[in-house]
Scaffold this motif. Structure first.
Motif, PDB file in Angstrom:
ATOM      1  N   SER A  27     -23.782  16.076  74.984  1.00 48.48           N
ATOM      2  CA  SER A  27     -24.760  17.152  74.794  1.00 48.48           C
ATOM      3  C   SER A  27     -24.116  18.524  74.995  1.00 48.48           C
ATOM      4  CB  SER A  27     -25.943  16.972  75.747  1.00 48.48           C
ATOM      5  OG  SER A  27     -25.536  17.091  77.101  1.00 48.48           O
ATOM      6  N   LYS A  28     -23.221  18.643  75.981  1.00 50.63           N
ATOM      7  CA  LYS A  28     -22.539  19.913  76.192  1.00 50.63           C
ATOM      8  C   LYS A  28     -21.682  20.285  74.984  1.00 50.63           C
ATOM      9  CE  LYS A  28     -22.028  22.185  79.531  1.00 50.63           C
ATOM     10  NZ  LYS A  28     -22.677  23.475  79.921  1.00 50.63           N
ATOM     11  N   LEU A  29     -20.962  19.314  74.452  1.00 45.54           N
ATOM     12  CA  LEU A  29     -20.103  19.569  73.301  1.00 45.54           C
ATOM     13  C   LEU A  29     -20.923  19.927  72.065  1.00 45.54           C
ATOM     14  CD1 LEU A  29     -17.595  16.648  73.853  1.00 45.54           C
ATOM     15  CD2 LEU A  29     -17.054  19.080  74.044  1.00 45.54           C
ATOM     16  N   ALA A  30     -22.123  19.346  71.957  1.00 37.10           N
ATOM     17  CA  ALA A  30     -22.956  19.586  70.783  1.00 37.10           C
ATOM     18  C   ALA A  30     -23.708  20.910  70.854  1.00 37.10           C
ATOM     19  CB  ALA A  30     -23.951  18.435  70.620  1.00 37.10           C
ATOM     20  N   ILE A  31     -24.089  21.327  72.073  1.00 38.75           N
ATOM     21  CA  ILE A  31     -24.991  22.465  72.215  1.00 38.75           C
ATOM     22  C   ILE A  31     -24.295  23.724  72.705  1.00 38.75           C
ATOM     23  CG2 ILE A  31     -27.022  23.300  73.468  1.00 38.75           C
ATOM     24  CD1 ILE A  31     -28.000  20.372  73.534  1.00 38.75           C
ATOM     25  N   ASP A  32     -23.365  23.556  73.652  1.00 38.19           N
ATOM     26  CA  ASP A  32     -22.739  24.707  74.294  1.00 38.19           C
ATOM     27  C   ASP A  32     -21.601  25.238  73.422  1.00 38.19           C
ATOM     28  OD1 ASP A  32     -21.499  26.556  75.935  1.00 38.19           O
ATOM     29  OD2 ASP A  32     -21.755  25.354  77.749  1.00 38.19           O
ATOM     30  N   PRO A  33     -21.683  26.483  72.969  1.00 41.48           N
ATOM     31  CA  PRO A  33     -20.637  27.035  72.087  1.00 41.48           C
ATOM     32  C   PRO A  33     -19.295  27.246  72.779  1.00 41.48           C
ATOM     33  CG  PRO A  33     -22.200  28.753  72.694  1.00 41.48           C
ATOM     34  CD  PRO A  33     -22.778  27.455  73.200  1.00 41.48           C
ATOM     35  N   LEU A  34     -19.251  27.118  74.102  1.00 40.56           N
ATOM     36  CA  LEU A  34     -18.003  27.352  74.829  1.00 40.56           C
ATOM     37  C   LEU A  34     -16.884  26.449  74.353  1.00 40.56           C
ATOM     38  CD1 LEU A  34     -16.281  28.483  77.181  1.00 40.56           C
ATOM     39  CD2 LEU A  34     -17.306  26.704  78.623  1.00 40.56           C
ATOM     40  N   TYR A  35     -17.182  25.181  74.153  1.00 46.68           N
ATOM     41  CA  TYR A  35     -16.111  24.205  73.961  1.00 46.68           C
ATOM     42  C   TYR A  35     -15.465  24.296  72.583  1.00 46.68           C
ATOM     43  CZ  TYR A  35     -17.794  22.758  78.405  1.00 46.68           C
ATOM     44  OH  TYR A  35     -18.149  22.787  79.735  1.00 46.68           O
ATOM     45  N   ALA A  36     -16.209  24.770  71.597  1.00 49.80           N
ATOM     46  CA  ALA A  36     -15.589  25.031  70.295  1.00 49.80           C
ATOM     47  C   ALA A  36     -14.768  26.308  70.326  1.00 49.80           C
ATOM     48  CB  ALA A  36     -16.659  25.110  69.210  1.00 49.80           C
ATOM     49  N   ALA A  37     -15.199  27.274  71.166  1.00 50.95           N
ATOM     50  CA  ALA A  37     -14.519  28.573  71.201  1.00 50.95           C
ATOM     51  C   ALA A  37     -13.304  28.579  72.114  1.00 50.95           C
ATOM     52  CB  ALA A  37     -15.502  29.655  71.658  1.00 50.95           C
ATOM     53  N   ALA A  38     -13.310  27.750  73.158  1.00 53.90           N
ATOM     54  CA  ALA A  38     -12.253  27.808  74.169  1.00 53.90           C
ATOM     55  C   ALA A  38     -10.851  27.560  73.615  1.00 53.90           C
ATOM     56  CB  ALA A  38     -12.558  26.842  75.306  1.00 53.90           C
ATOM     57  N   PRO A  39     -10.626  26.563  72.760  1.00 51.25           N
ATOM     58  CA  PRO A  39      -9.260  26.369  72.254  1.00 51.25           C
ATOM     59  C   PRO A  39      -8.708  27.605  71.549  1.00 51.25           C
ATOM     60  CG  PRO A  39     -10.576  24.420  71.819  1.00 51.25           C
ATOM     61  CD  PRO A  39     -11.520  25.479  72.305  1.00 51.25           C
ATOM     62  N   GLY A  40      -9.546  28.315  70.804  1.00 56.31           N
ATOM     63  CA  GLY A  40      -9.101  29.522  70.129  1.00 56.31           C
ATOM     64  C   GLY A  40      -8.742  30.630  71.100  1.00 56.31           C
ATOM     65  N   ALA A  41      -9.414  30.653  72.268  1.00 56.43           N
ATOM     66  CA  ALA A  41      -9.099  31.666  73.265  1.00 56.43           C
ATOM     67  C   ALA A  41      -7.688  31.490  73.812  1.00 56.43           C
ATOM     68  CB  ALA A  41     -10.117  31.610  74.401  1.00 56.43           C
ATOM     69  N   PHE A  42      -7.180  30.259  73.747  1.00 54.04           N
ATOM     70  CA  PHE A  42      -5.833  29.965  74.233  1.00 54.04           C
ATOM     71  C   PHE A  42      -4.820  29.877  73.086  1.00 54.04           C
ATOM     72  CE2 PHE A  42      -8.460  28.417  77.735  1.00 54.04           C
ATOM     73  CZ  PHE A  42      -7.760  28.871  78.847  1.00 54.04           C
ATOM     74  N   ARG A  43      -5.155  30.434  71.936  1.00 55.22           N
ATOM     75  CA  ARG A  43      -4.304  30.260  70.761  1.00 55.22           C
ATOM     76  C   ARG A  43      -2.925  30.885  70.935  1.00 55.22           C
ATOM     77  NH1 ARG A  43      -8.113  34.091  69.780  1.00 55.22           N
ATOM     78  NH2 ARG A  43      -7.409  36.175  69.130  1.00 55.22           N
ATOM     79  N   ASP A  44      -2.822  31.946  71.753  1.00 55.56           N
ATOM     80  CA  ASP A  44      -1.539  32.612  71.951  1.00 55.56           C
ATOM     81  C   ASP A  44      -0.818  32.140  73.211  1.00 55.56           C
ATOM     82  OD1 ASP A  44      -1.946  34.172  69.658  1.00 55.56           O
ATOM     83  OD2 ASP A  44      -3.075  35.671  70.799  1.00 55.56           O
ATOM     84  N   ALA A  45      -1.432  31.199  73.941  1.00 57.14           N
ATOM     85  CA  ALA A  45      -0.843  30.738  75.196  1.00 57.14           C
ATOM     86  C   ALA A  45       0.248  29.708  74.920  1.00 57.14           C
ATOM     87  CB  ALA A  45      -1.921  30.129  76.095  1.00 57.14           C
ATOM     88  N   SER A  46       1.311  29.783  75.698  1.00 61.19           N
ATOM     89  CA  SER A  46       2.401  28.819  75.556  1.00 61.19           C
ATOM     90  C   SER A  46       2.836  28.268  76.907  1.00 61.19           C
ATOM     91  CB  SER A  46       3.593  29.474  74.857  1.00 61.19           C
ATOM     92  OG  SER A  46       4.050  30.598  75.590  1.00 61.19           O
ATOM     93  N   GLU A  47       2.112  28.619  77.966  1.00 60.12           N
ATOM     94  CA  GLU A  47       2.469  28.209  79.313  1.00 60.12           C
ATOM     95  C   GLU A  47       1.317  27.422  79.940  1.00 60.12           C
ATOM     96  OE1 GLU A  47       3.852  31.649  81.417  1.00 60.12           O
ATOM     97  OE2 GLU A  47       5.632  31.831  80.165  1.00 60.12           O
ATOM     98  N   PRO A  48       1.529  26.808  81.101  1.00 55.27           N
ATOM     99  CA  PRO A  48       0.516  25.920  81.696  1.00 55.27           C
ATOM    100  C   PRO A  48      -0.825  26.609  81.935  1.00 55.27           C
ATOM    101  CG  PRO A  48       2.635  25.622  82.772  1.00 55.27           C
ATOM    102  CD  PRO A  48       2.790  26.807  81.869  1.00 55.27           C
ATOM    103  N   VAL A  49      -1.871  25.788  81.931  1.00 53.61           N
ATOM    104  CA  VAL A  49      -3.248  26.259  82.146  1.00 53.61           C
ATOM    105  C   VAL A  49      -3.745  25.765  83.497  1.00 53.61           C
ATOM    106  CG1 VAL A  49      -5.631  26.136  81.344  1.00 53.61           C
ATOM    107  CG2 VAL A  49      -3.767  26.311  79.681  1.00 53.61           C
ATOM    108  N   LEU A  50      -4.287  26.683  84.295  1.00 54.62           N
ATOM    109  CA  LEU A  50      -4.983  26.353  85.531  1.00 54.62           C
ATOM    110  C   LEU A  50      -6.470  26.542  85.275  1.00 54.62           C
ATOM    111  CD1 LEU A  50      -5.173  25.776  88.597  1.00 54.62           C
ATOM    112  CD2 LEU A  50      -4.788  28.241  88.966  1.00 54.62           C
TER     113      LEU A  50
END
Length: 220
Positions: A27-50
């Motif tokens: 339900s979170k993946l279907a309704i909450d727009p965060l999870y579709a947008a989050a990967p794009g927010a890290f598009r320029d990242a090349s180092e570990p994520v905390l």
């Protein structure tokens, strides 16, 4: 920029045999727009994520499903959610990913790279928000990003709805702590600027009534 199409059912299946976690994550993946947008927010990242306040670790699954195979550490105070996150990560065969029970008011993990702070700030009073933002900002490298999802205090009906829903989440037992305060955009931007981070704010309402914003901050 278009968002990736996530394999929602495949991700949710990693939480089986726990049917509650399966349906919650789906339900979170279907309704909450965060999870579709989050990967794009890290598009320029090349180092570990905390991932601070990672919950059951949905961010990890979304990053990996989108081809962002960055080393990942998720921390949360809720040991039950951390155990669920570990189990789901193992079922997803996600290498170079780990989860730890951690009270950030007692210990902040050593880290250098990118930081995710998703739906955390509103559960802290404003002074503690400033402390956590400072700690998170200090971890951000030149090639990293600080990605925040938060409600903002702007006097709107969406802001009031967000506060009420956060309090409801505590009342029903999903969140251990209740809503404390929403930062304003001005406060948040100024706090990030003090740590050398330039921030971009984008509304992340989707089809929800909530006053959620995605904030991506990085070093110029």
């Amino acid at each position: 920029m278009s968002h990736p199409i996530l394999p929602k059912r495949a991700i949710a299946a990693h939480f089986l045999p726990d049917r509650y976690r399966y349906w919650y994550s789906l339900s979170k993946l279907a309704i909450d727009p965060l999870y579709a947008a989050a990967p794009g927010a890290f598009r320029d990242a090349s180092e570990p994520v905390l991932d601070l306040g990672c919950g059951i670790g949905l961010l990890l699954h979304c990053l990996r499903a989108s081809g962002r195979n960055l080393p990942y550490l998720g921390v949360d105070t809720d040991a039950v959610k951390i155990e669920a996150a570990r189990n789901a990560s193992a079922r997803g065969c996600h290498n170079d990913a780990s989860f730890e029970v951690c009270d950030l008011s007692v210990r902040f993990p050593a880290h250098r790279g990118s930081v995710a702070l998703l739906d955390v700030l509103q559960y802290l009073p404003l002074p503690a928000q400033g402390t956590l933002l400072s700690q998170a900002a200090e971890c951000v490298s030149k090639k990293g990003q600080l990605v925040i999802r938060t409600g903002l205090a702007d006097g709107s009906w969406r802001s009031a709805m967000t506060r009420a829903t956060d309090r409801l989440g505590h009342w029903v037992g999903w969140m251990k702590t209740s809503f404390k305060a929403q930062p304003s955009a001005q406060e948040l931007r100024a706090g990030l600027r003090r740590h050398g981070l330039r921030a971009e704010f984008k509304p992340l309402w989707g089809r929800t009534p909530f006053n959620n914003w995605l904030v991506v901050a990085q070093r110029p």
